[in-house]
Write a protein that holds these residues in place. Structure first.
Motif, PDB file in Angstrom:
ATOM      1  N   ALA A 176       5.454   7.181  -0.921  1.00 27.05           N
ATOM      2  CA  ALA A 176       6.643   6.886  -0.493  1.00 27.05           C
ATOM      3  C   ALA A 176       7.667   8.341  -0.608  1.00 27.05           C
ATOM      4  O   ALA A 176       8.612   8.515   0.260  1.00 27.05           O
ATOM      5  CB  ALA A 176       7.609   5.926  -1.325  1.00 27.05           C
ATOM      6  N   GLN A 177       7.701   9.148  -1.462  1.00 27.98           N
ATOM      7  CA  GLN A 177       8.358  10.364  -1.646  1.00 27.98           C
ATOM      8  C   GLN A 177       7.607  11.195  -0.632  1.00 27.98           C
ATOM      9  O   GLN A 177       8.389  12.183   0.282  1.00 27.98           O
ATOM     10  CB  GLN A 177       8.097  11.013  -2.813  1.00 27.98           C
ATOM     11  N   LYS A 178       6.402  11.240  -0.274  1.00 29.52           N
ATOM     12  CA  LYS A 178       5.860  11.938   0.698  1.00 29.52           C
ATOM     13  C   LYS A 178       6.275  11.635   1.862  1.00 29.52           C
ATOM     14  O   LYS A 178       6.597  12.420   2.995  1.00 29.52           O
ATOM     15  CB  LYS A 178       4.198  11.871   0.758  1.00 29.52           C
ATOM     16  N   LEU A 179       6.329  10.246   2.486  1.00 33.35           N
ATOM     17  CA  LEU A 179       6.987   9.823   3.575  1.00 33.35           C
ATOM     18  C   LEU A 179       8.260  10.184   4.068  1.00 33.35           C
ATOM     19  O   LEU A 179       8.774  10.470   5.002  1.00 33.35           O
ATOM     20  CB  LEU A 179       6.791   8.378   3.713  1.00 33.35           C
ATOM     21  N   LEU A 180       9.044  10.095   2.737  1.00 38.51           N
ATOM     22  CA  LEU A 180      10.567  10.600   2.997  1.00 38.51           C
ATOM     23  C   LEU A 180      10.680  11.780   3.362  1.00 38.51           C
ATOM     24  O   LEU A 180      11.462  12.299   4.413  1.00 38.51           O
ATOM     25  CB  LEU A 180      11.318  10.458   1.686  1.00 38.51           C
ATOM     26  N   LEU A 181       9.779  12.779   2.953  1.00 37.76           N
ATOM     27  CA  LEU A 181       9.781  14.174   3.540  1.00 37.76           C
ATOM     28  C   LEU A 181       9.201  14.341   4.916  1.00 37.76           C
ATOM     29  O   LEU A 181       9.861  15.269   5.843  1.00 37.76           O
ATOM     30  CB  LEU A 181       8.939  15.287   2.615  1.00 37.76           C
ATOM     31  N   GLU A 182       8.128  13.788   5.439  1.00 31.97           N
ATOM     32  CA  GLU A 182       7.787  13.704   6.558  1.00 31.97           C
ATOM     33  C   GLU A 182       8.499  13.255   7.712  1.00 31.97           C
ATOM     34  O   GLU A 182       8.743  13.586   8.875  1.00 31.97           O
ATOM     35  CB  GLU A 182       6.342  13.016   6.642  1.00 31.97           C
ATOM     36  N   TYR A 183       9.458  11.870   7.296  1.00 37.76           N
ATOM     37  CA  TYR A 183      10.217  11.312   8.387  1.00 37.76           C
ATOM     38  C   TYR A 183      11.719  11.763   8.330  1.00 37.76           C
ATOM     39  O   TYR A 183      12.439  11.551   9.303  1.00 37.76           O
ATOM     40  CB  TYR A 183      10.145   9.976   8.052  1.00 37.76           C
ATOM     41  N   LYS A 184      12.035  12.886   7.275  1.00 41.42           N
ATOM     42  CA  LYS A 184      13.131  13.380   7.254  1.00 41.42           C
ATOM     43  C   LYS A 184      14.051  13.604   8.672  1.00 41.42           C
ATOM     44  O   LYS A 184      15.008  13.230   8.956  1.00 41.42           O
ATOM     45  CB  LYS A 184      13.565  13.889   6.163  1.00 41.42           C
ATOM     46  N   ASP A 185      13.277  14.611   9.292  1.00 44.30           N
ATOM     47  CA  ASP A 185      13.830  15.135  10.691  1.00 44.30           C
ATOM     48  C   ASP A 185      13.092  14.486  11.707  1.00 44.30           C
ATOM     49  O   ASP A 185      13.097  14.964  12.907  1.00 44.30           O
ATOM     50  CB  ASP A 185      13.297  16.840  10.718  1.00 44.30           C
ATOM     51  N   ARG A 243       0.682  -1.214   0.093  1.00 43.57           N
ATOM     52  CA  ARG A 243       0.010  -0.103   0.091  1.00 43.57           C
ATOM     53  C   ARG A 243       0.871   1.297   0.014  1.00 43.57           C
ATOM     54  O   ARG A 243       0.385   2.328   0.327  1.00 43.57           O
ATOM     55  CB  ARG A 243      -0.941  -0.079   1.248  1.00 43.57           C
ATOM     56  N   ILE A 244       2.164   1.126  -0.082  1.00 45.92           N
ATOM     57  CA  ILE A 244       2.886   2.342  -0.282  1.00 45.92           C
ATOM     58  C   ILE A 244       3.507   2.503  -1.647  1.00 45.92           C
ATOM     59  O   ILE A 244       4.406   1.656  -2.228  1.00 45.92           O
ATOM     60  CB  ILE A 244       4.157   2.416   0.642  1.00 45.92           C
ATOM     61  N   GLY A 245       2.784   3.532  -2.498  1.00 45.09           N
ATOM     62  CA  GLY A 245       3.171   3.369  -3.919  1.00 45.09           C
ATOM     63  C   GLY A 245       4.455   4.571  -4.040  1.00 45.09           C
ATOM     64  O   GLY A 245       4.756   5.189  -2.906  1.00 45.09           O
ATOM     65  N   PRO A 246       4.856   4.779  -5.214  1.00 46.87           N
ATOM     66  CA  PRO A 246       6.049   5.919  -5.389  1.00 46.87           C
ATOM     67  C   PRO A 246       5.440   7.341  -4.842  1.00 46.87           C
ATOM     68  O   PRO A 246       6.506   7.777  -4.044  1.00 46.87           O
ATOM     69  CB  PRO A 246       6.035   5.826  -6.847  1.00 46.87           C
ATOM     70  N   LYS A 247       4.209   7.488  -4.983  1.00 42.69           N
ATOM     71  CA  LYS A 247       4.021   8.954  -4.456  1.00 42.69           C
ATOM     72  C   LYS A 247       4.011   9.066  -3.061  1.00 42.69           C
ATOM     73  O   LYS A 247       4.438   9.933  -2.400  1.00 42.69           O
ATOM     74  CB  LYS A 247       2.499   9.496  -5.271  1.00 42.69           C
TER      75      LYS A 247
END
Length: 203
Positions: free
Chosen positions: A120-129, A114-118
């Motif tokens: 995944a990119q969103k989660l990278l931004l949210e989890y980065k910090d 249930r994690i597609g490319p879009k």
């Protein structure tokens, strides 16, 4: 809040365990990797997180504090419910997740159902910090002895729990059977990752 449960393991199913605490059986949802370490009748201590909803109280159990803390951080992202957060920890260890986020590896996150490319990119931004830097090099997975149920049943139930259809789970179990038979000790976590790779290739 229930910080942990400790006591003899009364039951283990593919998606959860029952730990007896003071004569009460506490149902705890766990990843396949954590469940594979439990033995019925043996003492266990699971760090926990309690998810409260209007119509339910669900207890999630983890092998250690790092895994529990990572689970709670994962829940802070919009659109990520407990099932998806547990799915991420079924596929990755906490340090593997930190490494994927630190490296901006969106493709790695798409291994989670249930994690597609879009997303995944969103989660990278949210989890980065939030997740922080990896604690060290990602260690090789240690072999995990199979739990009370055969590895194939554990793996099948884990895939269904992650959102795959039973027929897809059947195909994935068949695909990784040669890997399982080649292992001297069944590593459920490694087999789950291999099964997810085969499913992603067919979608």
């Amino acid at each position: 809040m229930i910080a942990f449960v400790q006591g003899p393991v009364a039951a283990v199913t593919p998606g959860s365990a029952v730990v007896e605490v003071g004569g009460v059986g506490m149902l705890v949802k766990c990843t396949p990797r954590t469940l594979a370490e439990l033995r019925i009748g043996q003492p266990a201590r699971l760090t926990t997180a309690l998810i409260v909803k209007e119509d339910s109280l669900t207890l999630y159990g983890f092998a250690d504090e790092d895994e529990r803390a990572t689970f709670e951080i994962l829940l802070t992202a919009s659109g990520v419910a407990a099932t998806m957060a547990l799915g991420m920890l079924a596929v990755f260890t906490p340090d593997e997740l930190r490494r994927a986020v630190a490296q901006g590896d969106a493709k790695a996150l798409t291994a989670v159902p249930r994690i597609g490319p879009k997303l995944a990119q969103k989660l990278l931004l949210e989890y980065k910090d939030k997740l922080g830097a990896p604690h060290g090099s990602v260690p090789a997975q240690k072999p995990i002895a199979a739990g009370p149920a055969p590895w194939s049943e554990q793996l099948h139930a884990a895939l269904v729990g992650l959102g795959y259809a039973p027929r897809e789970a059947d195909d994935a179990v068949t695909a990784v059977t040669p890997d399982a038979e080649a292992q001297p000790v069944t590593d459920v976590g490694a087999l789950l990752k291999a099964a997810l790779r085969t499913l992603n290739r067919t979608r």
